[in-house]
Design a protein around this motif. Structure first.
Motif, mmCIF file in Angstrom:
data_model
loop_
_atom_site.group_PDB
_atom_site.id
_atom_site.type_symbol
_atom_site.label_atom_id
_atom_site.label_comp_id
_atom_site.label_asym_id
_atom_site.label_seq_id
_atom_site.Cartn_x
_atom_site.Cartn_y
_atom_site.Cartn_z
ATOM 1 N N PHE A 66 -1.361 2.851 5.613
ATOM 2 C CA PHE A 66 -1.834 1.621 5.988
ATOM 3 C C PHE A 66 -1.674 1.537 7.561
ATOM 4 N N GLU A 67 -2.503 0.971 8.140
ATOM 5 C CA GLU A 67 -2.642 0.975 9.558
ATOM 6 C C GLU A 67 -2.629 -0.674 10.135
ATOM 7 N N SER A 68 -3.279 -1.558 9.613
ATOM 8 C CA SER A 68 -3.124 -2.882 10.134
ATOM 9 C C SER A 68 -4.164 -3.813 9.280
ATOM 10 N N ILE A 69 -3.888 -5.154 9.255
ATOM 11 C CA ILE A 69 -4.751 -6.063 8.503
ATOM 12 C C ILE A 69 -5.028 -7.357 9.222
ATOM 13 N N PHE B 86 0.726 -1.148 -0.230
ATOM 14 C CA PHE B 86 0.161 0.220 0.080
ATOM 15 C C PHE B 86 1.116 1.377 0.067
ATOM 16 N N ALA B 87 2.129 1.092 0.585
ATOM 17 C CA ALA B 87 2.871 2.319 0.595
ATOM 18 C C ALA B 87 3.462 2.730 -0.847
ATOM 19 N N SER B 88 3.667 1.500 -1.641
ATOM 20 C CA SER B 88 4.005 1.735 -3.117
ATOM 21 C C SER B 88 3.026 2.393 -3.959
ATOM 22 N N VAL C 63 -8.916 -8.586 5.714
ATOM 23 C CA VAL C 63 -9.395 -6.991 6.069
ATOM 24 C C VAL C 63 -8.307 -6.111 6.399
ATOM 25 N N ALA C 64 -8.239 -5.312 5.558
ATOM 26 C CA ALA C 64 -7.053 -4.027 5.583
ATOM 27 C C ALA C 64 -7.641 -2.929 6.324
ATOM 28 N N VAL C 65 -7.189 -2.317 7.335
ATOM 29 C CA VAL C 65 -7.421 -1.137 8.033
ATOM 30 C C VAL C 65 -6.689 0.144 7.496
ATOM 31 N N LEU C 66 -7.204 1.078 6.967
ATOM 32 C CA LEU C 66 -6.162 2.244 6.457
ATOM 33 C C LEU C 66 -6.539 3.559 7.603
ATOM 34 N N ALA C 67 -5.898 4.599 7.132
ATOM 35 C CA ALA C 67 -5.693 5.515 8.250
ATOM 36 C C ALA C 67 -7.250 6.354 8.119
ATOM 37 N N ASP C 68 -7.703 6.541 7.074
ATOM 38 C CA ASP C 68 -9.075 7.293 7.154
ATOM 39 C C ASP C 68 -9.911 6.768 5.851
#
Length: 312
Positions: free
Chosen positions: A77-80, A68-70, A141-146
Motif C-alpha cells: 500500500f502506498e497512499s489513498i 491492505f497489509a492484512s 482511490v487507493a494507490v498501491l506499489a505496482d
C-alpha cells in the motif's frame, strides 16, 4: 452476504468486520466495493490504483494501510485519496485584481515559488478537528506499489468466504490515528479557541501574503496598461489618465488587428473545395473575356489599316 461482484460495474465485494464498541456492543460487517480505477481523465497511476466505494465514515490512511497489509502483506500500500477531500475548496488569498490578471502572470523561479507556498501555508488558520469524518457511502482511490499488488488484492478479496476470515477494521492501528468519541470533541473545543499570539502570527503572515499579491497585481496592471494583446485590444485598468493607451499605440494596434484579420481571411479563401472550383471558373471566365477583347482589338486594327495591296 452479497455476491462476489456485480456484473454492471464489476465491483468486488470486500467484507470487513467491525468490532463492537462501548456505545454499540454488537459485532457488525461492513462491505467495501473495489474495482480497478478507470477515471474519465487518465493518470499515470491508474494501472496500480483501486477505486474503493462505501468507505467507513471514520476512514483514515492508517486504517487502509493496516487493512491492505492484512490482505497482501506490508509494503504493497502506498497512499489513498478520499473523494470528499478533493471537493473541499480552500479560501483564496488573492485580491480581486490579482484574480482578474492571473492569466497574464509570468512564471517565477522555483525558490520564489517554494517560499510563497510556505508563506501561504503559514497563513492558513489551523484545523479545528483532529480527524476527518466522511459521509456515508463516500469513495476513495487507493494507490498501491505496482499493478501486481492490485491483482493480489483483488484475488485475496475473492477468497474471503467465511466471516472468520474477514479482516477487522482498525486492527493494527493502535495510537497511529487520533481517537474519536469524547476525546475527539474535547480536542475540537480546544482547537476552536487558539491563543491570541497564534492568531496574531497567522494574521501577520496572511496580510504579508495579501499585500505582496496586491503589489504584484498592481505592477502587472501597470505593465499591461499600454500593452495591446494579440487581438489588438488594450486592457483598461485603473491608474489615472494614462489608463488606456496613447493614440499612436492604439492606432498601431488597430492596424495590426486589421492585418491579422486580412491574413486570416486569405488563409481561409481556398479552404473548401467549392471555393477552389469557383475560383478556377472565375479565372477561366476572365481569360476568355480577355481573349475576346484581344480579338476585337485585332479586328479593329485591321479595319482601320485597310487592305494592303503590294505594288506591281
Amino acid at each position: 452476504m452479497p455476491e462476489a461482484s456485480t456484473a454492471s460495474e464489476d465491483f468486488s465485494v470486500f467484507p470487513v468486520s467491525i468490532p463492537p464498541l462501548p456505545s454499540f456492543p454488537v459485532k457488525a460487517t461492513h462491505y467495501l466495493y473495489l474495482r480497478r480505477n478507470s477515471p474519465r481523465i487518465p493518470t499515470p497511476d491508474d494501472s496500480r490504483s483501486l477505486f474503493v466505494a462505501n468507505i467507513p465514515c471514520d476512514s483514515t490512511e492508517v486504517h487502509f494501510r493496516a487493512l491492505f497489509a492484512s490482505l497482501v502483506g506490508a509494503g504493497r500500500f502506498e497512499s489513498i485519496t478520499f473523494e470528499h477531500d478533493k471537493k473541499t475548496s480552500k479560501p483564496s488569498h488573492e485580491p480581486a485584481q490579482a484574480i482578474r490578471l492571473a492569466a497574464h502572470k509570468k512564471r517565477k523561479r522555483g525558490d520564489d515559488e517554494s517560499q510563497n507556498a510556505r508563506d501561504e501555508a503559514a497563513a492558513e488558520l489551523p484545523s479545528t478537528w483532529t480527524r476527518q469524518l466522511y459521509p456515508s457511502g463516500s469513495s476513495a482511490v487507493a494507490v498501491l506499489a505496482d499493478e501486481k499488488s492490485v491483482e493480489l488484492v483483488l484475488k485475496a478479496v475473492k477468497k474471503l468466504r467465511k466471516p472468520k476470515d474477514y479482516p477487522v477494521w482498525g486492527e493494527g492501528v493502535n495510537d497511529k490515528a487520533p481517537p474519536l468519541g469524547s476525546q475527539w470533541l474535547k480536542a475540537h473545543n480546544k482547537l476552536s479557541y487558539p491563543g491570541n499570539d497564534e492568531v496574531q502570527a497567522i494574521m501577520d503572515v496572511y496580510f504579508t501574503v495579501f499585500n505582496r499579491k496586491e503589489k504584484e497585481a498592481h505592477q502587472l496592471a501597470k505593465r499591461l496598461r499600454n500593452e495591446p494583446d494579440e487581438d489588438g485590444f488594450v486592457t483598461v485598468t485603473r491608474g489615472g489618465r494614462a489608463a488606456p493607451a496613447r493614440r499612436d499605440e492604439a492606432e498601431e494596434a488597430k492596424q495590426k488587428m486589421l492585418e491579422k484579420q486580412a491574413k486570416k481571411k486569405d488563409e481561409m479563401t481556398d479552404f473548401y473545395r467549392f471555393q477552389m472550383r469557383e475560383k478556377r471558373k472565375a479565372e477561366q471566365a476572365e481569360m476568355l473575356k480577355r481573349f475576346e477583347e484581344d480579338k476585337r482589338k485585332v479586328r479593329a486594327m485591321k479595319e482601320k489599316r485597310g487592305k494592303f495591296r503590294p505594288e506591281t
